[in-house]
Design an enzyme around this catalytic site. Structure first.
Site, PDB file in Angstrom:
ATOM      1  N   ARG A  46       0.840  -1.207   0.000  1.00 54.43           N
ATOM      2  CA  ARG A  46       0.000   0.000   0.000  1.00 54.43           C
ATOM      3  C   ARG A  46       0.873   1.254   0.000  1.00 54.43           C
ATOM      4  O   ARG A  46       0.557   2.251  -0.635  1.00 54.43           O
ATOM      5  CB  ARG A  46      -0.951  -0.003   1.218  1.00 54.43           C
ATOM      6  N   TYR A  98     -18.054  18.041 -12.963  1.00 56.44           N
ATOM      7  CA  TYR A  98     -18.273  16.597 -13.093  1.00 56.44           C
ATOM      8  C   TYR A  98     -19.203  16.136 -11.963  1.00 56.44           C
ATOM      9  O   TYR A  98     -18.966  16.456 -10.789  1.00 56.44           O
ATOM     10  CB  TYR A  98     -16.925  15.870 -13.021  1.00 56.44           C
ATOM     11  N   ASP A 170      -8.842  20.237 -12.241  1.00 52.86           N
ATOM     12  CA  ASP A 170      -9.163  18.922 -12.793  1.00 52.86           C
ATOM     13  C   ASP A 170      -8.884  19.010 -14.294  1.00 52.86           C
ATOM     14  O   ASP A 170      -9.625  19.642 -15.040  1.00 52.86           O
ATOM     15  CB  ASP A 170     -10.637  18.597 -12.503  1.00 52.86           C
ATOM     16  N   LYS A 195      -9.560   8.274 -18.363  1.00 55.54           N
ATOM     17  CA  LYS A 195     -10.028   8.862 -19.618  1.00 55.54           C
ATOM     18  C   LYS A 195      -8.871   8.919 -20.635  1.00 55.54           C
ATOM     19  O   LYS A 195      -8.336   7.896 -20.992  1.00 55.54           O
ATOM     20  CB  LYS A 195     -10.624  10.233 -19.330  1.00 55.54           C
TER      21      LYS A 195
HETATM   22  C1  LIG Z   1     -14.342  10.667 -14.831  1.00 58.26           C
HETATM   23  C2  LIG Z   1     -14.027  11.972 -14.220  1.00 58.26           C
HETATM   24  C3  LIG Z   1     -13.709  12.090 -12.858  1.00 58.26           C
HETATM   25  C4  LIG Z   1     -13.739  10.905 -11.912  1.00 58.26           C
HETATM   26  O1  LIG Z   1     -12.783   9.968 -12.217  1.00 58.26           O
HETATM   27  P1  LIG Z   1     -12.960   8.375 -11.945  1.00 58.26           P
HETATM   28  O2  LIG Z   1     -11.708   7.815 -12.470  1.00 58.26           O
HETATM   29  O3  LIG Z   1     -14.194   7.952 -12.694  1.00 58.26           O
HETATM   30  O4  LIG Z   1     -13.144   8.217 -10.467  1.00 58.26           O
HETATM   31  C5  LIG Z   1     -13.397  13.351 -12.369  1.00 58.26           C
HETATM   32  N1  LIG Z   1     -13.402  14.445 -13.170  1.00 58.26           N
HETATM   33  C6  LIG Z   1     -13.709  14.360 -14.485  1.00 58.26           C
HETATM   34  C7  LIG Z   1     -13.699  15.608 -15.307  1.00 58.26           C
HETATM   35  C8  LIG Z   1     -14.039  13.136 -15.055  1.00 58.26           C
HETATM   36  O5  LIG Z   1     -14.367  13.075 -16.359  1.00 58.26           O
END
Ligand SMILES: *Cc1c(COP(=O)(O)O)cnc(C)c1O
Length: 381
Positions: A46, A98, A170, A195
């Protein structure tokens, strides 16, 4: 090293014991010590893992940061950022956010006495009036989902500095190929690696990158203490995906531009939301802070009914109806019934999120196949 070389080489080197060019998957929960405390820097899975270390170093390099940290999901990374705060602290966040981030802030952290304000950040100076002595974090998402609004990272980072507020961006929609928030003055960058960065729709993971040592130590402590760490197999998959990030992103941008221009000229389409269009309200800021405009596009129909949207979704073939984005394959979503269904209709209409709004994550297939598919699906709508 330039970006297109860093994707392949930063943070990784051939395995010293075998010469393996690919970073091994260190599938182990613990590490042998020759005497108590006498070890090679690894004690427990971890806390440290060599595959994860390579990925963290690579991600830090891509964002021009000193320190990278990976979490089991994007939301796990966001959770760690909020855990640096304490009861009474306030957060100012982008209003067009989001959905999962909004849910984490409001449904989980408000209970612990942290206050969140959701603010339209299209004009950076509008944010100042919401700042109080308790404001500790500015949470920025740009481009936003699904309306593709653009927020001026440099202007907001200056405001953050003046008021001693941590600024976190983000950067999931842009990816480090298009935008580097630390270079624009932000303190912290967050990614859902799920993504564009991993890019093959086969892994869920998150990351944070910073140049601030104190913030890094705090976040690393939280990573180990709360335990939302990714496994080595997933770290390997993300490292592997990153090696083609620049090539994939270039094609996402080219295909995105072609699809946006096609939709703009189509007689059934009303509005196209893509920050590369000269008509986008913050196109100038997008041009200033991004290297290109990406493959995320939303659009509305002149005939704005659920029925129009449903007919389009039934006919479209190459674009798969699914949540998520940023993979090699094209996806299509209907925010009003999917990702944004929990927002009251009046509220979403105010932000331009109409009943038939469609969101596309344009993939890297042959552009002619994508345009042919859109042409047949839009016929007569
Ligand atoms: C998908 C997403 C998240 C969350 O990420 P996960 O990997 O699904 O937990 C946060 N911000 C944006 C802009 C996203 O597209």
């Amino acid at each position: 090293m330039r970006f297109n070389t860093k994707t392949i080489h930063a943070g990784v080197s051939p395995d010293p014991s075998t010469g393996a060019i690919m970073t091994p998957i260190f599938q182990t929960s613990t590490y042998v010590q020759s005497a108590p405390g006498d070890h090679k820097g690894y004690e427990y899975g971890r806390t440290q893992n060599p595959t994860r270390d390579a990925l963290q170093k690579n991600l830090a390099a891509l964002e021009n940061g000193k320190y990278g940290l990976c979490y089991s999901t994007g939301l796990g990374a966001i959770d760690a950022v909020v855990k640096t705060l304490k009861p009474g602290d306030e957060v100012i966040a982008t209003n067009d956010l989001y959905g999962g981030t909004y849910r984490l802030f409001v449904k989980v952290f408000e209970k612990y006495g942290i206050k969140f304000r959701f603010v339209n950040m299209s004009h950076a100076e509008d944010v100042v009036k919401f700042i109080t002595p308790a404001t500790k974090l500015l949470w920025i998402e740009t481009p936003t989902n699904p309306m593709m609004n653009i927020i001026d990272i440099e202007a907001l980072s200056k405001i953050g500095k003046t008021h001693h507020i941590t600024v976190c961006v983000d950067n999931t929609f842009a990816s480090p190929y298009l935008q580097n928030p630390l270079d624009l003055g932000a303190d912290l960058v967050m990614h859902s690696l799920t993504k564009y960065i991993s890019g093959h729709s086969d892994v869920v993971m998150g990351a944070l990158i910073t140049n601030n040592e104190a913030l890094y130590e705090d976040l690393k402590f939280i990573q180990n203490a709360t335990g939302a760490t990714p496994g080595p197999q997933d770290c390997f998959l993300v490292l592997r995906g990153i090696k083609t990030l620049h090539v994939r992103m270039q094609r996402h941008c080219e295909n995105g531009a072609a699809v946006a221009r096609f939709l703009e000229a189509h007689p059934s389409i009303d509005k196209v939301y893509w920050c590369g269009l000269e008509t986008h309200p913050n196109h100038d800021i997008a041009k200033k802070q991004m290297r290109d405009f990406g493959g995320m596009i939303s659009f509305t129909f002149k005939k704005d009914t659920m029925e129009t949207a449903l007919t389009f979704l039934k006919r479209i073939e190459l674009f798969a109806l699914a949540e998520s984005l940023g993979g090699v394959e094209s996806l299509v979503g209907h925010p009003a019934s999917m990702t944004h269904a929990s927002i009251p209709r009046e509220e979403r209409l105010k932000n331009g999120l109409t009943d038939a709004l469609i969101r596309l994550s344009v993939g890297i297939e042959d552009i002619n196949d994508l345009l042919e598919d859109l042409t047949q699906a839009l016929k007569g709508l």
